[in-house]
Design an enzyme around this catalytic site. Sequence first.
Site, PDB file in Angstrom:
ATOM      1  N   SER A   1     -58.130 -10.778  24.557  1.00  0.00           N
ATOM      2  CA  SER A   1     -58.817 -11.050  25.831  1.00  0.00           C
ATOM      3  C   SER A   1     -60.275 -11.364  25.577  1.00  0.00           C
ATOM      4  O   SER A   1     -60.871 -10.865  24.607  1.00  0.00           O
ATOM      5  CB  SER A   1     -58.721  -9.827  26.744  1.00  0.00           C
ATOM      6  OG  SER A   1     -59.501 -10.018  27.911  1.00  0.00           O
TER       7      SER A   1
ATOM      8  N   TYR B   1     -60.046  -0.644  27.545  1.00  0.00           N
ATOM      9  CA  TYR B   1     -59.421  -1.976  27.492  1.00  0.00           C
ATOM     10  C   TYR B   1     -60.249  -2.918  26.615  1.00  0.00           C
ATOM     11  O   TYR B   1     -59.712  -3.575  25.720  1.00  0.00           O
ATOM     12  CB  TYR B   1     -59.264  -2.544  28.908  1.00  0.00           C
ATOM     13  CG  TYR B   1     -58.567  -3.880  28.918  1.00  0.00           C
ATOM     14  CD1 TYR B   1     -57.195  -3.968  28.684  1.00  0.00           C
ATOM     15  CD2 TYR B   1     -59.271  -5.070  29.131  1.00  0.00           C
ATOM     16  CE1 TYR B   1     -56.543  -5.200  28.673  1.00  0.00           C
ATOM     17  CE2 TYR B   1     -58.628  -6.292  29.125  1.00  0.00           C
ATOM     18  CZ  TYR B   1     -57.264  -6.354  28.899  1.00  0.00           C
ATOM     19  OH  TYR B   1     -56.629  -7.578  28.889  1.00  0.00           O
TER      20      TYR B   1
HETATM   21  N1  LIG Z   1     -54.092 -11.515  33.408  1.00  0.00           N
HETATM   22  C1  LIG Z   1     -55.302 -11.536  32.857  1.00  0.00           C
HETATM   23  O1  LIG Z   1     -56.339 -11.799  33.533  1.00  0.00           O
HETATM   24  C2  LIG Z   1     -55.440 -11.289  31.386  1.00  0.00           C
HETATM   25  C3  LIG Z   1     -56.655 -11.679  30.769  1.00  0.00           C
HETATM   26  C4  LIG Z   1     -56.803 -11.467  29.408  1.00  0.00           C
HETATM   27  C5  LIG Z   1     -55.791 -10.907  28.673  1.00  0.00           C
HETATM   28  N2  LIG Z   1     -54.626 -10.545  29.290  1.00  0.00           N
HETATM   29  C6  LIG Z   1     -53.583  -9.947  28.454  1.00  0.00           C
HETATM   30  O2  LIG Z   1     -52.395 -10.703  28.617  1.00  0.00           O
HETATM   31  C7  LIG Z   1     -51.273  -9.891  28.278  1.00  0.00           C
HETATM   32  C8  LIG Z   1     -50.187 -10.070  29.315  1.00  0.00           C
HETATM   33  O3  LIG Z   1     -50.653  -9.595  30.549  1.00  0.00           O
HETATM   34  P1  LIG Z   1     -50.297 -10.294  31.942  1.00  0.00           P
HETATM   35  O4  LIG Z   1     -51.569 -10.733  32.532  1.00  0.00           O
HETATM   36  O5  LIG Z   1     -49.185 -11.254  31.774  1.00  0.00           O
HETATM   37  O6  LIG Z   1     -49.829  -8.988  32.736  1.00  0.00           O
HETATM   38  P2  LIG Z   1     -48.517  -8.698  33.637  1.00  0.00           P
HETATM   39  O7  LIG Z   1     -48.228  -9.857  34.516  1.00  0.00           O
HETATM   40  O8  LIG Z   1     -48.794  -7.364  34.260  1.00  0.00           O
HETATM   41  O9  LIG Z   1     -47.347  -8.559  32.566  1.00  0.00           O
HETATM   42  C9  LIG Z   1     -47.359  -7.500  31.631  1.00  0.00           C
HETATM   43  C10 LIG Z   1     -46.065  -7.514  30.851  1.00  0.00           C
HETATM   44  O10 LIG Z   1     -46.110  -6.424  29.908  1.00  0.00           O
HETATM   45  C11 LIG Z   1     -44.919  -5.639  30.048  1.00  0.00           C
HETATM   46  N3  LIG Z   1     -45.184  -4.236  29.743  1.00  0.00           N
HETATM   47  C12 LIG Z   1     -46.056  -3.390  30.374  1.00  0.00           C
HETATM   48  N4  LIG Z   1     -45.984  -2.170  29.832  1.00  0.00           N
HETATM   49  C13 LIG Z   1     -45.046  -2.238  28.836  1.00  0.00           C
HETATM   50  C14 LIG Z   1     -44.515  -1.295  27.918  1.00  0.00           C
HETATM   51  N5  LIG Z   1     -44.931  -0.013  27.920  1.00  0.00           N
HETATM   52  N6  LIG Z   1     -43.577  -1.715  27.034  1.00  0.00           N
HETATM   53  C15 LIG Z   1     -43.137  -2.990  27.040  1.00  0.00           C
HETATM   54  N7  LIG Z   1     -43.597  -3.940  27.884  1.00  0.00           N
HETATM   55  C16 LIG Z   1     -44.544  -3.553  28.772  1.00  0.00           C
HETATM   56  C17 LIG Z   1     -44.507  -5.823  31.521  1.00  0.00           C
HETATM   57  O11 LIG Z   1     -43.102  -5.657  31.698  1.00  0.00           O
HETATM   58  P3  LIG Z   1     -42.352  -4.302  32.150  1.00  0.00           P
HETATM   59  O12 LIG Z   1     -43.135  -3.724  33.291  1.00  0.00           O
HETATM   60  O13 LIG Z   1     -40.994  -4.810  32.504  1.00  0.00           O
HETATM   61  O14 LIG Z   1     -42.337  -3.430  30.930  1.00  0.00           O
HETATM   62  C18 LIG Z   1     -44.838  -7.309  31.726  1.00  0.00           C
HETATM   63  O15 LIG Z   1     -43.794  -8.106  31.262  1.00  0.00           O
HETATM   64  C19 LIG Z   1     -51.800  -8.458  28.156  1.00  0.00           C
HETATM   65  O16 LIG Z   1     -51.927  -8.125  26.785  1.00  0.00           O
HETATM   66  C20 LIG Z   1     -53.180  -8.535  28.809  1.00  0.00           C
HETATM   67  O17 LIG Z   1     -54.056  -7.582  28.293  1.00  0.00           O
HETATM   68  C21 LIG Z   1     -54.429 -10.731  30.629  1.00  0.00           C
END
Ligand SMILES: NC(=O)c1ccc[n+]([C@@H]2O[C@H](COP(=O)([O-])OP(=O)(O)OC[C@H]3O[C@@H](n4cnc5c(N)ncnc54)[C@H](OP(=O)(O)O)[C@@H]3O)[C@@H](O)[C@H]2O)c1
Length: 249
Positions: free
Chosen positions: A132, A145
């Site tokens: 990130s 984070y």
């Molecule tokens: N969205 C942003 O603004 C942003 C910005 C920078 C970086 N990121 C990074 O992008 C990545 C993906 O995030 P996202 O934005 O796509 O979030 P999201 O829409 O909340 O999706 C998160 C995913 O992680 C899975 N997950 C959560 N806890 C888990 C666990 N204990 N074991 C296995 N799977 C788990 C969830 O599935 P289940 O609930 O089914 O387990 C879901 O598929 C993360 O690493 C986040 O830090 C996001």
Amino acid sequence: MPTALVTGASAGLGAEFARQLAGRGYHLVLVARDADRLSAAQNALPASVEVLPADLATDDGCAAVAARLGKGDVDLLVNNAGIGTYRPFGVADLALEERQLDLNVRAVLRLTHAAVRAMTDRGSGRILNVSSVAGFVPRGGNATYSASKAWVTMFSEALSIQLQGTGVTVTAVCPGFTHTEFHERAGADMSNVGGRMWLSADQVVRDGLADTLVGKPVSVPSRRYQALVAAARTLPRPVLRAVAARRGL
Ligand SMILES: NC(=O)c1ccc[n+]([C@@H]2O[C@H](COP(=O)([O-])OP(=O)(O)OC[C@H]3O[C@@H](n4cnc5c(N)ncnc54)[C@H](OP(=O)(O)O)[C@@H]3O)[C@@H](O)[C@H]2O)c1
């Protein structure tokens, strides 16, 4: 047919990685906790798909996915699953802070370890670690984070040096704010983040995959966040801390 294993594939960026990799002809292994959502993805994607429900914040969950990687047929590992707390340190439960580190750091370490062993034995493979922009900026209300993502970026970049000449590459993909379920799950109020700061999952995944497939160590999707990261890397730290504090990052 190449094989990709994607963690956090039931929603957000992970679901988009699965969609775009299906379009590129990959066989997919999809990992997340929600088995129903993984099965729905399995039925909806135009690809050959295995589902592997696992909680990557646990030892058993990591071990099951590491064992799948140990079979040696995964060409691309996408370490994407991650959470944020968006609560000041000391306010969020310690257990939640620890779960954040278990998922954002420990699971990435363990799965990368399994993948590096299998891929270097074979002499080829790519690892994409979703980090990130938060890893470049000390964010007062989200300290664990920011630190977890700084670890992911530094770990990936350092490992990419070690792996030179092995046929295996590692890329840290560092998105800025992206429309997914991430902030809603964290219960974060994002109303102070202007519309121009938001990226689409489609763009983040497209740019991140392109950089990963050419073996770039660090990928920052979008020009706007590339400029922000360049500024964060060059500003004196006291100035960066003052900007981060004033903007409530
Ligand atoms: N969205 C942003 O603004 C942003 C910005 C920078 C970086 N990121 C990074 O992008 C990545 C993906 O995030 P996202 O934005 O796509 O979030 P999201 O829409 O909340 O999706 C998160 C995913 O992680 C899975 N997950 C959560 N806890 C888990 C666990 N204990 N074991 C296995 N799977 C788990 C969830 O599935 P289940 O609930 O089914 O387990 C879901 O598929 C993360 O690493 C986040 O830090 C996001």
